[in-house]
Design a protein around this motif. Structure first.
Motif, PDB file in Angstrom:
ATOM      1  N   SER A   8       0.841  -1.200   0.000  1.00 23.88           N
ATOM      2  CA  SER A   8       0.000   0.000   0.000  1.00 23.88           C
ATOM      3  C   SER A   8       0.874   1.246   0.000  1.00 23.88           C
ATOM      4  CB  SER A   8      -0.909   0.038   1.230  1.00 23.88           C
ATOM      5  OG  SER A   8      -1.816  -1.049   1.242  1.00 23.88           O
ATOM      6  N   LYS A   9       0.328   2.316  -0.594  1.00 27.88           N
ATOM      7  CA  LYS A   9       0.986   3.622  -0.580  1.00 27.88           C
ATOM      8  C   LYS A   9      -0.072   4.708  -0.557  1.00 27.88           C
ATOM      9  CE  LYS A   9       4.564   6.409  -0.842  1.00 27.88           C
ATOM     10  NZ  LYS A   9       5.585   6.472   0.231  1.00 27.88           N
ATOM     11  N   HIS A  10      -0.011   5.583   0.449  1.00 23.95           N
ATOM     12  CA  HIS A  10      -0.941   6.696   0.578  1.00 23.95           C
ATOM     13  C   HIS A  10      -0.163   8.003   0.532  1.00 23.95           C
ATOM     14  CE1 HIS A  10      -4.095   4.113   2.960  1.00 23.95           C
ATOM     15  NE2 HIS A  10      -3.737   3.566   1.801  1.00 23.95           N
ATOM     16  N   TYR A  11      -0.798   9.028  -0.046  1.00 27.43           N
ATOM     17  CA  TYR A  11      -0.272  10.389   0.001  1.00 27.43           C
ATOM     18  C   TYR A  11      -1.318  11.240   0.719  1.00 27.43           C
ATOM     19  CZ  TYR A  11       2.979   8.723  -3.569  1.00 27.43           C
ATOM     20  OH  TYR A  11       3.935   8.014  -4.264  1.00 27.43           O
ATOM     21  N   ASP A  13      -4.553  11.850   2.282  1.00 28.84           N
ATOM     22  CA  ASP A  13      -5.841  11.158   2.155  1.00 28.84           C
ATOM     23  C   ASP A  13      -5.980  10.416   0.829  1.00 28.84           C
ATOM     24  OD1 ASP A  13      -6.666  12.094   4.644  1.00 28.84           O
ATOM     25  OD2 ASP A  13      -7.561  13.916   3.799  1.00 28.84           O
ATOM     26  N   VAL A  15      -5.347   7.601  -1.680  1.00 26.30           N
ATOM     27  CA  VAL A  15      -4.918   6.204  -1.713  1.00 26.30           C
ATOM     28  C   VAL A  15      -4.366   5.916  -3.109  1.00 26.30           C
ATOM     29  CG1 VAL A  15      -5.615   3.801  -1.497  1.00 26.30           C
ATOM     30  CG2 VAL A  15      -6.638   5.542   0.001  1.00 26.30           C
ATOM     31  N   GLU A  18      -3.579   0.228  -2.722  1.00 27.54           N
ATOM     32  CA  GLU A  18      -4.134  -0.323  -1.490  1.00 27.54           C
ATOM     33  C   GLU A  18      -4.147  -1.846  -1.543  1.00 27.54           C
ATOM     34  OE1 GLU A  18      -5.813  -0.057   2.396  1.00 27.54           O
ATOM     35  OE2 GLU A  18      -4.753   1.353   1.107  1.00 27.54           O
ATOM     36  N   ARG A  54       3.775   2.177   2.344  1.00 28.48           N
ATOM     37  CA  ARG A  54       3.204   2.414   3.671  1.00 28.48           C
ATOM     38  C   ARG A  54       3.108   1.101   4.432  1.00 28.48           C
ATOM     39  NH1 ARG A  54      -2.991   3.729   5.241  1.00 28.48           N
ATOM     40  NH2 ARG A  54      -2.639   4.793   7.211  1.00 28.48           N
ATOM     41  N   GLY A 208      -6.238   2.395  -7.217  1.00 25.77           N
ATOM     42  CA  GLY A 208      -5.294   1.775  -6.297  1.00 25.77           C
ATOM     43  C   GLY A 208      -5.573   0.342  -5.928  1.00 25.77           C
TER      44      GLY A 208
END
Length: 242
Positions: A8-11, A13, A15, A18, A54, A208
Protein backbone atom coordinates in the motif's frame (compact mmCIF):
# COMPACT_ATOMS: atom_id res chain seq x y z
CA UNK A 1 10.27 -13.98 -9.20
CA UNK A 2 8.20 -10.92 -8.24
CA UNK A 3 6.08 -11.08 -5.11
CA UNK A 4 4.13 -8.18 -3.63
CA UNK A 5 2.26 -8.81 -0.37
CA UNK A 6 -0.23 -6.33 1.12
CA UNK A 7 1.49 -3.45 -0.66
CA UNK A 8 0.00 0.00 0.00
CA UNK A 9 0.99 3.62 -0.58
CA UNK A 10 -0.94 6.70 0.58
CA UNK A 11 -0.27 10.39 0.00
CA UNK A 12 -2.20 12.02 2.80
CA UNK A 13 -5.84 11.16 2.16
CA UNK A 14 -5.09 9.98 -1.37
CA UNK A 15 -4.92 6.20 -1.71
CA UNK A 16 -2.41 5.53 -4.53
CA UNK A 17 -2.21 1.75 -4.00
CA UNK A 18 -4.13 -0.32 -1.49
CA UNK A 19 -3.41 -3.91 -0.44
CA UNK A 20 -1.75 -5.07 -3.64
CA UNK A 21 -1.09 -8.82 -3.61
CA UNK A 22 0.59 -10.13 -6.71
CA UNK A 23 2.96 -12.90 -7.76
CA UNK A 24 4.62 -12.99 -11.17
CA UNK A 25 6.58 -16.22 -11.76
CA UNK A 26 9.75 -16.67 -13.79
CA UNK A 27 9.25 -16.40 -17.52
CA UNK A 28 5.87 -14.67 -17.35
CA UNK A 29 5.08 -11.52 -19.31
CA UNK A 30 2.67 -9.60 -17.10
CA UNK A 31 0.82 -6.46 -18.21
CA UNK A 32 -0.66 -4.02 -15.68
CA UNK A 33 -3.47 -1.87 -17.04
CA UNK A 34 -5.46 0.99 -15.58
CA UNK A 35 -6.69 4.54 -16.19
CA UNK A 36 -4.45 7.53 -15.53
CA UNK A 37 -3.78 7.82 -11.81
CA UNK A 38 -4.88 4.27 -11.06
CA UNK A 39 -1.63 3.35 -9.28
CA UNK A 40 0.41 1.61 -11.99
CA UNK A 41 3.57 3.69 -11.77
CA UNK A 42 3.40 3.86 -7.97
CA UNK A 43 3.22 0.06 -7.89
CA UNK A 44 6.30 -0.27 -10.09
CA UNK A 45 8.25 2.26 -8.04
CA UNK A 46 7.52 0.34 -4.83
CA UNK A 47 8.48 -2.96 -6.45
CA UNK A 48 11.79 -1.54 -7.68
CA UNK A 49 12.63 0.08 -4.36
CA UNK A 50 12.23 3.67 -5.56
CA UNK A 51 9.32 4.30 -3.20
CA UNK A 52 8.90 3.06 0.35
CA UNK A 53 5.49 1.46 0.83
CA UNK A 54 3.20 2.41 3.67
CA UNK A 55 2.60 -1.28 4.29
CA UNK A 56 3.62 -4.53 2.70
CA UNK A 57 6.61 -6.38 1.39
CA UNK A 58 8.25 -6.93 -2.01
CA UNK A 59 10.59 -9.77 -2.87
CA UNK A 60 12.56 -10.08 -6.09
CA UNK A 61 13.92 -13.55 -6.84
CA UNK A 62 13.32 -14.38 -3.18
CA UNK A 63 15.18 -11.28 -1.92
CA UNK A 64 13.30 -8.80 0.25
CA UNK A 65 14.01 -5.46 -1.42
CA UNK A 66 13.70 -3.58 1.88
CA UNK A 67 16.17 -5.89 3.65
CA UNK A 68 18.81 -6.21 0.92
CA UNK A 69 18.07 -3.56 -1.73
CA UNK A 70 21.40 -3.84 -3.53
CA UNK A 71 21.13 -7.60 -4.06
CA UNK A 72 17.52 -7.25 -5.21
CA UNK A 73 18.27 -4.38 -7.59
CA UNK A 74 21.10 -6.32 -9.22
CA UNK A 75 18.39 -8.72 -10.40
CA UNK A 76 16.28 -5.90 -11.85
CA UNK A 77 16.18 -3.95 -15.06
CA UNK A 78 13.93 -0.87 -14.97
CA UNK A 79 12.80 1.35 -17.83
CA UNK A 80 10.64 4.28 -16.66
CA UNK A 81 8.23 6.12 -18.92
CA UNK A 82 10.65 9.06 -19.11
CA UNK A 83 14.20 7.69 -18.72
CA UNK A 84 16.97 10.09 -17.71
CA UNK A 85 20.07 9.94 -19.88
CA UNK A 86 23.34 11.86 -19.75
CA UNK A 87 23.11 14.09 -22.82
CA UNK A 88 26.80 14.95 -23.02
CA UNK A 89 27.92 11.33 -23.31
CA UNK A 90 28.06 9.46 -26.58
CA UNK A 91 25.95 6.32 -26.86
CA UNK A 92 29.09 4.21 -26.40
CA UNK A 93 30.16 6.18 -23.33
CA UNK A 94 26.70 5.85 -21.81
CA UNK A 95 26.70 2.09 -22.39
CA UNK A 96 30.16 1.69 -20.83
CA UNK A 97 29.13 3.92 -17.92
CA UNK A 98 26.21 1.57 -17.28
CA UNK A 99 28.64 -1.33 -17.20
CA UNK A 100 30.75 0.49 -14.60
CA UNK A 101 27.69 1.02 -12.40
CA UNK A 102 27.17 -2.74 -12.32
CA UNK A 103 30.91 -3.38 -11.92
CA UNK A 104 30.99 -5.57 -15.02
CA UNK A 105 34.22 -6.75 -16.61
CA UNK A 106 35.40 -4.60 -19.53
CA UNK A 107 35.50 -7.53 -21.97
CA UNK A 108 31.88 -8.40 -21.18
CA UNK A 109 30.78 -4.81 -21.67
CA UNK A 110 32.55 -4.53 -25.02
CA UNK A 111 31.07 -7.81 -26.25
CA UNK A 112 27.61 -6.72 -25.15
CA UNK A 113 28.09 -3.32 -26.76
CA UNK A 114 28.53 -4.93 -30.16
CA UNK A 115 25.67 -7.37 -29.62
CA UNK A 116 23.14 -4.91 -28.17
CA UNK A 117 23.99 -2.09 -30.58
CA UNK A 118 23.48 -4.50 -33.47
CA UNK A 119 20.17 -5.73 -32.04
CA UNK A 120 18.87 -2.19 -31.61
CA UNK A 121 20.38 -0.81 -34.85
CA UNK A 122 22.65 1.61 -33.00
CA UNK A 123 26.03 0.77 -34.52
CA UNK A 124 26.05 3.81 -36.79
CA UNK A 125 25.26 6.02 -33.79
CA UNK A 126 27.98 4.75 -31.49
CA UNK A 127 29.85 8.09 -31.52
CA UNK A 128 26.78 10.33 -31.47
CA UNK A 129 25.98 12.36 -28.36
CA UNK A 130 22.84 11.27 -26.54
CA UNK A 131 21.41 14.81 -26.85
CA UNK A 132 21.45 14.47 -30.64
CA UNK A 133 19.42 11.25 -30.72
CA UNK A 134 15.75 11.13 -31.65
CA UNK A 135 13.27 9.92 -29.05
CA UNK A 136 13.12 6.49 -30.66
CA UNK A 137 16.90 6.12 -30.73
CA UNK A 138 17.13 7.21 -27.09
CA UNK A 139 14.62 4.52 -26.17
CA UNK A 140 16.61 1.90 -28.09
CA UNK A 141 19.73 2.96 -26.18
CA UNK A 142 17.87 2.62 -22.87
CA UNK A 143 16.82 -0.92 -23.75
CA UNK A 144 20.35 -1.82 -24.88
CA UNK A 145 21.86 -0.55 -21.63
CA UNK A 146 19.16 -2.17 -19.49
CA UNK A 147 19.89 -5.61 -20.92
CA UNK A 148 23.64 -5.23 -20.36
CA UNK A 149 23.73 -6.84 -16.91
CA UNK A 150 21.30 -9.61 -17.95
CA UNK A 151 18.52 -8.83 -15.44
CA UNK A 152 16.31 -11.69 -14.33
CA UNK A 153 13.37 -9.34 -13.79
CA UNK A 154 12.44 -6.45 -16.07
CA UNK A 155 10.06 -3.61 -15.16
CA UNK A 156 8.87 -1.29 -17.94
CA UNK A 157 6.56 1.69 -17.54
CA UNK A 158 4.83 2.45 -20.87
CA UNK A 159 7.27 0.72 -23.25
CA UNK A 160 6.01 2.05 -26.60
CA UNK A 161 5.38 5.77 -26.00
CA UNK A 162 6.47 7.82 -29.00
CA UNK A 163 8.10 4.95 -30.88
CA UNK A 164 7.98 4.34 -34.62
CA UNK A 165 6.46 1.13 -36.05
CA UNK A 166 9.87 -0.49 -36.59
CA UNK A 167 10.94 0.03 -32.99
CA UNK A 168 7.53 -1.07 -31.69
CA UNK A 169 7.84 -4.36 -33.54
CA UNK A 170 11.43 -4.76 -32.35
CA UNK A 171 10.47 -4.21 -28.69
CA UNK A 172 7.42 -6.49 -28.84
CA UNK A 173 9.38 -9.34 -30.40
CA UNK A 174 12.26 -8.84 -27.97
CA UNK A 175 10.01 -8.91 -24.89
CA UNK A 176 8.32 -12.10 -26.02
CA UNK A 177 11.70 -13.70 -26.77
CA UNK A 178 13.16 -12.71 -23.39
CA UNK A 179 10.13 -13.97 -21.50
CA UNK A 180 10.31 -17.29 -23.32
CA UNK A 181 13.95 -17.43 -22.29
CA UNK A 182 13.01 -17.16 -18.62
CA UNK A 183 13.02 -13.43 -17.91
CA UNK A 184 10.17 -12.17 -15.74
CA UNK A 185 8.63 -9.05 -17.30
CA UNK A 186 6.25 -6.60 -15.62
CA UNK A 187 5.02 -3.75 -17.76
CA UNK A 188 2.39 -1.07 -17.59
CA UNK A 189 0.68 0.26 -20.68
CA UNK A 190 -2.31 2.22 -21.91
CA UNK A 191 -2.13 0.38 -25.23
CA UNK A 192 -4.66 -2.43 -24.84
CA UNK A 193 -3.65 -4.00 -28.15
CA UNK A 194 -0.11 -4.47 -26.82
CA UNK A 195 -1.34 -6.33 -23.75
CA UNK A 196 -3.71 -8.41 -25.85
CA UNK A 197 -0.87 -9.34 -28.23
CA UNK A 198 1.92 -10.23 -25.80
CA UNK A 199 0.69 -10.73 -22.22
CA UNK A 200 0.64 -14.12 -20.54
CA UNK A 201 -1.35 -12.59 -17.70
CA UNK A 202 -3.05 -9.24 -17.19
CA UNK A 203 -3.94 -7.21 -14.12
CA UNK A 204 -6.33 -4.25 -14.12
CA UNK A 205 -6.01 -1.66 -11.36
CA UNK A 206 -8.57 1.02 -10.54
CA UNK A 207 -8.20 3.66 -7.82
CA UNK A 208 -5.29 1.78 -6.30
CA UNK A 209 -6.99 -1.61 -6.13
CA UNK A 210 -6.69 -4.60 -8.43
CA UNK A 211 -10.14 -5.30 -9.88
CA UNK A 212 -9.23 -8.13 -12.26
CA UNK A 213 -6.38 -10.59 -12.67
CA UNK A 214 -5.86 -13.48 -15.06
CA UNK A 215 -5.14 -14.52 -18.63
CA UNK A 216 -7.00 -12.75 -21.44
CA UNK A 217 -9.42 -15.66 -21.77
CA UNK A 218 -10.05 -15.68 -18.02
CA UNK A 219 -10.73 -11.93 -17.94
CA UNK A 220 -13.15 -12.19 -20.85
CA UNK A 221 -15.00 -15.01 -19.13
CA UNK A 222 -15.11 -13.17 -15.79
CA UNK A 223 -16.43 -9.87 -17.13
CA UNK A 224 -18.70 -11.02 -19.95
CA UNK A 225 -16.60 -9.18 -22.51
CA UNK A 226 -15.53 -10.23 -25.99
CA UNK A 227 -12.05 -8.67 -26.14
CA UNK A 228 -9.67 -6.82 -23.83
CA UNK A 229 -11.09 -3.42 -24.71
CA UNK A 230 -14.62 -4.40 -23.66
CA UNK A 231 -13.27 -6.03 -20.48
CA UNK A 232 -11.31 -2.91 -19.58
CA UNK A 233 -14.20 -0.54 -20.26
CA UNK A 234 -16.66 -2.71 -18.34
CA UNK A 235 -14.40 -2.68 -15.28
CA UNK A 236 -13.25 0.95 -15.36
CA UNK A 237 -16.20 2.88 -16.79
CA UNK A 238 -17.02 4.30 -13.34
CA UNK A 239 -13.77 6.26 -13.50
CA UNK A 240 -15.04 8.24 -16.49
CA UNK A 241 -18.69 8.71 -15.57
CA UNK A 242 -20.06 11.76 -13.83
Amino acid sequence: MISAANLSKHYGDLVAVENLNLDVPAGQLFCFLGPNGAGKTTSIKMMTGLLKPRTGRVTICGIDIAVDPIAAKLKIGYIPDMPYLYDRLTTTEFFRFTGEIYDLERDRVEAQLEEQFKTFSLLEYRNVLVKDLSHGLRQRLVYAATFLHAPEVLFIDEPLVGLDPYTIRLIKDLLIERARGGMTIFLTTHILALAQDIADRIGIILKGRVVALGSLDELIAQSDGHDLESVFLNLTSSEYEG
